[in-house]
Write a protein that holds these residues in place. Sequence first.
Motif, short mmCIF file in Angstrom:
data_model
loop_
_atom_site.label_atom_id
_atom_site.label_comp_id
_atom_site.label_asym_id
_atom_site.label_seq_id
_atom_site.Cartn_x
_atom_site.Cartn_y
_atom_site.Cartn_z
N SER A 50 -51.05 1.95 25.03
CA SER A 50 -50.73 1.17 26.55
C SER A 50 -50.91 0.62 27.21
N MET A 51 -49.23 2.07 27.97
CA MET A 51 -49.12 2.11 28.90
C MET A 51 -50.10 2.45 30.06
N LEU A 52 -51.06 3.05 29.57
CA LEU A 52 -52.33 4.32 30.06
C LEU A 52 -53.16 2.55 30.72
N GLU A 53 -53.41 0.95 29.82
CA GLU A 53 -54.70 0.04 29.35
C GLU A 53 -53.72 -0.12 31.00
N ARG A 54 -52.34 -0.34 30.91
CA ARG A 54 -51.56 -1.31 32.02
C ARG A 54 -52.19 -0.68 33.65
N GLY A 55 -51.98 1.13 33.21
CA GLY A 55 -51.71 1.34 34.11
C GLY A 55 -50.11 1.71 35.08
N GLU A 56 -49.44 1.04 34.06
CA GLU A 56 -47.87 2.20 34.24
C GLU A 56 -47.22 1.80 33.30
N GLY A 57 -46.13 2.45 33.42
CA GLY A 57 -45.16 2.76 31.98
C GLY A 57 -43.93 4.30 32.28
N TYR A 58 -42.77 3.95 32.11
CA TYR A 58 -42.46 5.33 32.44
C TYR A 58 -41.42 5.76 30.52
N LEU A 59 -41.79 6.97 30.79
CA LEU A 59 -41.12 7.75 30.00
C LEU A 59 -39.79 8.46 30.02
N LEU A 60 -38.64 8.00 29.24
CA LEU A 60 -37.25 9.38 29.09
C LEU A 60 -36.98 9.83 28.38
N GLN A 61 -37.20 11.11 29.02
CA GLN A 61 -37.14 11.97 27.33
C GLN A 61 -35.59 12.90 27.80
N VAL A 87 -42.78 1.34 17.98
CA VAL A 87 -44.11 0.92 18.84
C VAL A 87 -45.20 0.05 18.53
N THR A 88 -46.02 -0.23 17.44
CA THR A 88 -46.60 -1.35 17.37
C THR A 88 -45.47 -3.28 17.03
N LEU A 89 -44.46 -2.21 16.42
CA LEU A 89 -43.28 -3.47 16.64
C LEU A 89 -43.06 -4.35 17.39
N THR A 90 -42.65 -3.38 18.78
CA THR A 90 -42.34 -4.18 19.81
C THR A 90 -43.69 -4.62 20.44
N LEU A 91 -44.32 -3.66 20.74
CA LEU A 91 -44.85 -4.44 21.33
C LEU A 91 -46.25 -6.24 20.82
N ALA A 92 -46.17 -6.09 19.41
CA ALA A 92 -45.81 -7.05 19.19
C ALA A 92 -45.45 -8.61 19.18
N GLN A 93 -43.99 -7.66 19.48
CA GLN A 93 -42.74 -9.20 19.29
C GLN A 93 -42.40 -9.30 20.80
N HIS A 94 -43.16 -8.16 21.83
CA HIS A 94 -43.10 -8.59 22.83
C HIS A 94 -43.80 -8.05 24.41
N GLY A 95 -44.66 -7.16 23.91
CA GLY A 95 -46.46 -7.88 24.20
C GLY A 95 -46.74 -6.36 25.10
N ARG A 96 -45.39 -5.80 25.74
CA ARG A 96 -45.61 -4.25 26.35
C ARG A 96 -44.15 -3.25 26.15
N ILE A 97 -43.90 -2.46 26.56
CA ILE A 97 -43.38 -1.02 26.49
C ILE A 97 -43.30 -0.72 28.10
N ASP A 98 -42.43 -0.95 28.92
CA ASP A 98 -41.79 -0.64 30.27
C ASP A 98 -41.14 0.47 30.18
N LEU A 99 -40.37 0.71 29.43
CA LEU A 99 -39.44 2.07 28.99
C LEU A 99 -39.45 2.58 27.99
N PHE A 100 -39.84 3.78 27.27
CA PHE A 100 -39.33 4.89 26.58
C PHE A 100 -38.88 6.00 26.18
N CYS A 101 -37.07 5.39 25.74
CA CYS A 101 -36.34 6.09 25.98
C CYS A 101 -36.24 7.38 24.83
N SER A 102 -36.75 8.27 24.74
CA SER A 102 -37.12 9.32 23.31
C SER A 102 -35.87 10.03 23.58
#
Length: 266
Positions: A124-135, A71-86
Amino acid sequence: MQVAGKVIVVTGGANGIGRALCERFVHDGAKSVIVADLDFELASSAAHELGDPASAIGCNVAIEDQVRELVTLTLAQHGRIDLFCSNAGVTVKGTECTPDHDWQRLWDVNVMSHVYAARAVLPSMLERGEGYLLQTSSAAGILTEVGSAAYSVTKHAAVSFAEWLSIKYRRRGIRVSCLCPAGVQTQFLNDEDTIHQFLATSAVTPEDVAECVVQGLLEERFLLLPHHQVQEFFAFKGEDYDRWLHNFSRIAQKLERMEQKSKKPE
Protein backbone atom coordinates in the motif's frame (compact mmCIF):
# COMPACT_ATOMS: atom_id res chain seq x y z
CA MET A 1 8.47 13.47 8.20
CA GLN A 2 6.12 15.45 10.39
CA VAL A 3 4.07 13.31 12.80
CA ALA A 4 1.07 15.65 12.76
CA GLY A 5 -1.82 14.31 10.70
CA LYS A 6 -0.27 10.88 10.19
CA VAL A 7 -1.72 7.38 10.67
CA ILE A 8 0.77 5.47 12.80
CA VAL A 9 1.02 1.85 13.97
CA VAL A 10 3.27 0.92 16.91
CA THR A 11 3.90 -2.71 17.79
CA GLY A 12 4.88 -3.42 21.37
CA GLY A 13 3.02 -0.20 22.00
CA ALA A 14 1.52 -0.95 25.41
CA ASN A 15 4.61 -0.28 27.52
CA GLY A 16 8.23 0.84 27.51
CA ILE A 17 9.58 2.53 24.42
CA GLY A 18 6.45 1.66 22.45
CA ARG A 19 4.18 3.34 24.97
CA ALA A 20 6.39 6.46 25.01
CA LEU A 21 6.26 6.59 21.21
CA CYS A 22 2.47 6.38 21.23
CA GLU A 23 2.22 9.12 23.84
CA ARG A 24 4.54 11.38 21.87
CA PHE A 25 2.75 10.78 18.57
CA VAL A 26 -0.61 11.64 20.14
CA HIS A 27 0.92 14.74 21.73
CA ASP A 28 2.37 15.84 18.39
CA GLY A 29 -0.97 15.65 16.61
CA ALA A 30 -1.03 12.30 14.83
CA LYS A 31 -4.35 11.62 13.13
CA SER A 32 -4.49 8.02 14.42
CA VAL A 33 -2.20 5.96 16.65
CA ILE A 34 -2.77 2.22 16.74
CA VAL A 35 -1.38 0.65 19.91
CA ALA A 36 -0.60 -2.92 18.85
CA ASP A 37 0.57 -5.39 21.47
CA LEU A 38 0.59 -9.07 22.40
CA ASP A 39 -1.25 -8.06 25.59
CA PHE A 40 -4.53 -6.70 24.19
CA GLU A 41 -5.88 -5.69 27.61
CA LEU A 42 -2.79 -3.62 28.33
CA ALA A 43 -2.93 -2.12 24.84
CA SER A 44 -6.61 -1.22 25.35
CA SER A 45 -5.80 0.39 28.69
CA ALA A 46 -3.00 2.40 27.11
CA ALA A 47 -5.21 3.53 24.24
CA HIS A 48 -7.95 4.53 26.69
CA GLU A 49 -5.49 6.60 28.72
CA LEU A 50 -4.11 8.23 25.57
CA GLY A 51 -7.61 9.04 24.40
CA ASP A 52 -8.54 10.10 20.90
CA PRO A 53 -6.91 9.37 18.43
CA ALA A 54 -5.50 6.17 19.95
CA SER A 55 -6.97 2.69 19.49
CA ALA A 56 -5.79 -0.82 20.33
CA ILE A 57 -5.30 -4.01 18.34
CA GLY A 58 -3.97 -7.29 19.74
CA CYS A 59 -1.08 -8.72 17.74
CA ASN A 60 1.57 -11.39 18.18
CA VAL A 61 4.27 -10.07 15.85
CA ALA A 62 5.91 -13.50 15.66
CA ILE A 63 2.88 -14.76 13.69
CA GLU A 64 2.68 -13.42 10.15
CA ASP A 65 -1.10 -13.81 9.84
CA GLN A 66 -1.60 -11.56 12.86
CA VAL A 67 0.74 -8.88 11.49
CA ARG A 68 -1.10 -9.03 8.17
CA GLU A 69 -4.42 -8.71 9.99
CA LEU A 70 -3.10 -5.70 11.92
CA VAL A 71 -2.27 -3.95 8.67
CA THR A 72 -5.53 -5.00 6.98
CA LEU A 73 -7.67 -3.71 9.85
CA THR A 74 -5.78 -0.43 10.01
CA LEU A 75 -6.09 0.15 6.28
CA ALA A 76 -9.80 -0.69 6.40
CA GLN A 77 -10.42 1.76 9.25
CA HIS A 78 -8.08 4.59 8.31
CA GLY A 79 -7.38 4.20 4.60
CA ARG A 80 -3.60 4.33 4.86
CA ILE A 81 -0.58 3.77 7.10
CA ASP A 82 1.94 6.60 7.02
CA LEU A 83 4.35 5.25 9.63
CA PHE A 84 4.73 1.65 10.79
CA CYS A 85 6.84 1.31 13.94
CA SER A 86 8.02 -2.28 14.23
CA ASN A 87 9.05 -1.97 17.84
CA ALA A 88 8.33 -5.23 19.72
CA GLY A 89 11.36 -7.17 20.92
CA VAL A 90 12.49 -9.83 23.41
CA THR A 91 15.74 -10.96 24.97
CA VAL A 92 17.25 -13.90 26.81
CA LYS A 93 20.56 -14.26 28.58
CA GLY A 94 23.02 -16.78 27.21
CA THR A 95 25.93 -17.84 25.02
CA GLU A 96 26.20 -20.01 21.91
CA CYS A 97 24.73 -22.72 24.16
CA THR A 98 21.41 -20.92 24.50
CA PRO A 99 18.70 -23.52 23.74
CA ASP A 100 17.46 -23.68 20.16
CA HIS A 101 13.92 -22.76 21.14
CA ASP A 102 15.16 -19.48 22.62
CA TRP A 103 17.25 -18.74 19.52
CA GLN A 104 14.13 -19.35 17.44
CA ARG A 105 11.90 -17.21 19.66
CA LEU A 106 14.28 -14.26 19.42
CA TRP A 107 14.63 -14.77 15.68
CA ASP A 108 10.86 -14.75 15.22
CA VAL A 109 10.24 -11.63 17.31
CA ASN A 110 13.41 -9.60 16.73
CA VAL A 111 13.84 -10.29 13.02
CA MET A 112 10.91 -11.97 11.31
CA SER A 113 8.42 -9.51 12.79
CA HIS A 114 10.14 -6.79 10.74
CA VAL A 115 9.97 -8.97 7.67
CA TYR A 116 6.27 -9.69 8.23
CA ALA A 117 5.56 -5.98 8.73
CA ALA A 118 7.36 -5.05 5.51
CA ARG A 119 5.52 -7.70 3.53
CA ALA A 120 2.19 -6.51 4.85
CA VAL A 121 2.55 -2.73 4.73
CA LEU A 122 4.85 -2.04 1.79
CA PRO A 123 2.36 -2.81 -1.03
CA SER A 124 0.00 0.00 0.00
CA MET A 125 2.89 2.38 0.66
CA LEU A 126 4.50 1.65 -2.69
CA GLU A 127 1.16 2.12 -4.42
CA ARG A 128 0.89 5.58 -2.86
CA GLY A 129 4.55 6.32 -3.52
CA GLU A 130 5.30 7.20 0.10
CA GLY A 131 5.58 5.67 3.55
CA TYR A 132 7.87 5.36 6.53
CA LEU A 133 9.18 2.31 8.40
CA LEU A 134 10.67 2.73 11.87
CA GLN A 135 12.35 -0.46 13.05
CA THR A 136 13.55 -0.80 16.62
CA SER A 137 16.79 -2.72 16.95
CA SER A 138 19.30 -1.98 19.72
CA ALA A 139 22.81 -0.71 20.33
CA ALA A 140 23.53 -4.44 20.41
CA GLY A 141 22.73 -4.43 16.69
CA ILE A 142 25.64 -2.15 15.82
CA LEU A 143 27.94 -2.96 18.76
CA THR A 144 27.15 -6.13 20.74
CA GLU A 145 25.57 -7.37 23.98
CA VAL A 146 28.08 -9.56 25.76
CA GLY A 147 25.41 -11.18 27.93
CA SER A 148 23.32 -12.56 25.08
CA ALA A 149 24.56 -14.10 21.86
CA ALA A 150 21.02 -14.58 20.54
CA TYR A 151 20.02 -10.99 21.26
CA SER A 152 23.15 -9.59 19.59
CA VAL A 153 22.80 -11.76 16.51
CA THR A 154 19.11 -11.07 15.98
CA LYS A 155 19.50 -7.33 16.57
CA HIS A 156 22.36 -7.23 14.04
CA ALA A 157 20.05 -8.96 11.59
CA ALA A 158 17.33 -6.38 12.28
CA VAL A 159 19.73 -3.54 11.46
CA SER A 160 20.82 -5.32 8.30
CA PHE A 161 17.23 -5.80 7.14
CA ALA A 162 16.38 -2.16 7.81
CA GLU A 163 19.47 -1.12 5.84
CA TRP A 164 18.42 -3.35 2.95
CA LEU A 165 14.91 -1.90 2.92
CA SER A 166 16.28 1.63 2.88
CA ILE A 167 18.52 0.91 -0.09
CA LYS A 168 15.91 -1.09 -1.99
CA TYR A 169 12.95 1.28 -1.68
CA ARG A 170 14.41 4.74 -1.04
CA ARG A 171 13.97 5.75 -4.69
CA ARG A 172 10.33 4.70 -4.55
CA GLY A 173 9.35 7.08 -1.75
CA ILE A 174 9.89 4.79 1.24
CA ARG A 175 11.88 6.09 4.18
CA VAL A 176 13.42 3.82 6.81
CA SER A 177 14.85 4.60 10.24
CA CYS A 178 16.51 2.12 12.59
CA LEU A 179 16.34 2.87 16.31
CA CYS A 180 19.31 1.56 18.32
CA PRO A 181 19.11 2.51 22.00
CA ALA A 182 21.34 1.14 24.76
CA GLY A 183 19.95 1.04 28.29
CA VAL A 184 16.43 2.46 28.69
CA GLN A 185 14.60 2.81 32.00
CA THR A 186 11.97 0.15 31.38
CA GLN A 187 11.14 -3.32 32.71
CA PHE A 188 13.43 -4.63 29.95
CA LEU A 189 16.38 -3.88 32.25
CA ASN A 190 16.81 -6.62 34.84
CA ASP A 191 18.11 -5.20 38.13
CA GLU A 192 19.61 -8.58 39.05
CA ASP A 193 21.64 -8.88 35.83
CA THR A 194 25.20 -7.53 36.04
CA ILE A 195 25.28 -6.38 32.43
CA HIS A 196 21.91 -4.69 32.77
CA GLN A 197 23.17 -2.99 35.93
CA PHE A 198 26.04 -1.66 33.83
CA LEU A 199 23.64 -0.44 31.15
CA ALA A 200 21.47 1.20 33.78
CA THR A 201 24.27 3.61 34.71
CA SER A 202 23.77 5.45 31.41
CA ALA A 203 20.12 4.57 30.83
CA VAL A 204 17.80 7.19 29.34
CA THR A 205 14.05 7.44 29.76
CA PRO A 206 11.54 6.15 27.21
CA GLU A 207 10.55 9.78 26.70
CA ASP A 208 14.16 10.58 25.74
CA VAL A 209 14.00 7.83 23.15
CA ALA A 210 10.72 9.17 21.79
CA GLU A 211 12.27 12.63 21.46
CA CYS A 212 15.19 11.12 19.51
CA VAL A 213 12.72 9.32 17.25
CA VAL A 214 10.63 12.41 16.49
CA GLN A 215 13.74 14.41 15.62
CA GLY A 216 15.10 11.54 13.54
CA LEU A 217 11.86 11.21 11.60
CA LEU A 218 11.83 14.94 10.96
CA GLU A 219 15.35 14.76 9.52
CA GLU A 220 14.69 11.35 7.90
CA ARG A 221 17.90 9.92 9.35
CA PHE A 222 18.47 6.18 9.09
CA LEU A 223 20.32 5.48 12.35
CA LEU A 224 18.66 6.86 15.47
CA LEU A 225 20.92 6.77 18.54
CA PRO A 226 19.49 8.13 21.82
CA HIS A 227 22.85 7.53 23.57
CA HIS A 228 25.75 9.72 22.43
CA GLN A 229 28.29 7.15 23.64
CA VAL A 230 26.86 4.56 21.24
CA GLN A 231 27.62 6.93 18.36
CA GLU A 232 31.20 7.24 19.64
CA PHE A 233 31.67 3.47 20.06
CA PHE A 234 30.19 2.82 16.63
CA ALA A 235 32.53 5.35 15.01
CA PHE A 236 35.50 3.78 16.79
CA LYS A 237 34.42 0.35 15.59
CA GLY A 238 34.65 1.55 11.99
CA GLU A 239 38.02 3.19 12.52
CA ASP A 240 39.82 0.24 14.12
CA TYR A 241 37.75 -2.93 14.25
CA ASP A 242 40.39 -5.13 15.88
CA ARG A 243 41.16 -2.60 18.59
CA TRP A 244 37.44 -2.18 19.20
CA LEU A 245 37.07 -5.96 19.61
CA HIS A 246 40.00 -6.02 22.03
CA ASN A 247 38.57 -3.21 24.15
CA PHE A 248 35.10 -4.72 24.19
CA SER A 249 36.52 -8.08 25.28
CA ARG A 250 38.06 -6.33 28.28
CA ILE A 251 34.67 -4.91 29.21
CA ALA A 252 33.14 -8.38 28.81
CA GLN A 253 35.82 -9.86 31.06
CA LYS A 254 35.25 -7.20 33.71
CA LEU A 255 31.50 -7.78 33.69
CA GLU A 256 32.00 -11.53 33.91
CA ARG A 257 34.17 -11.12 36.98
CA MET A 258 31.59 -8.82 38.56
CA GLU A 259 28.89 -11.40 37.92
CA GLN A 260 30.94 -14.22 39.39
CA LYS A 261 31.66 -12.11 42.45
CA SER A 262 27.97 -11.33 42.93
CA LYS A 263 27.18 -15.06 42.95
CA LYS A 264 29.64 -15.90 45.72
CA PRO A 265 27.98 -16.56 49.09
CA GLU A 266 28.53 -13.91 51.75
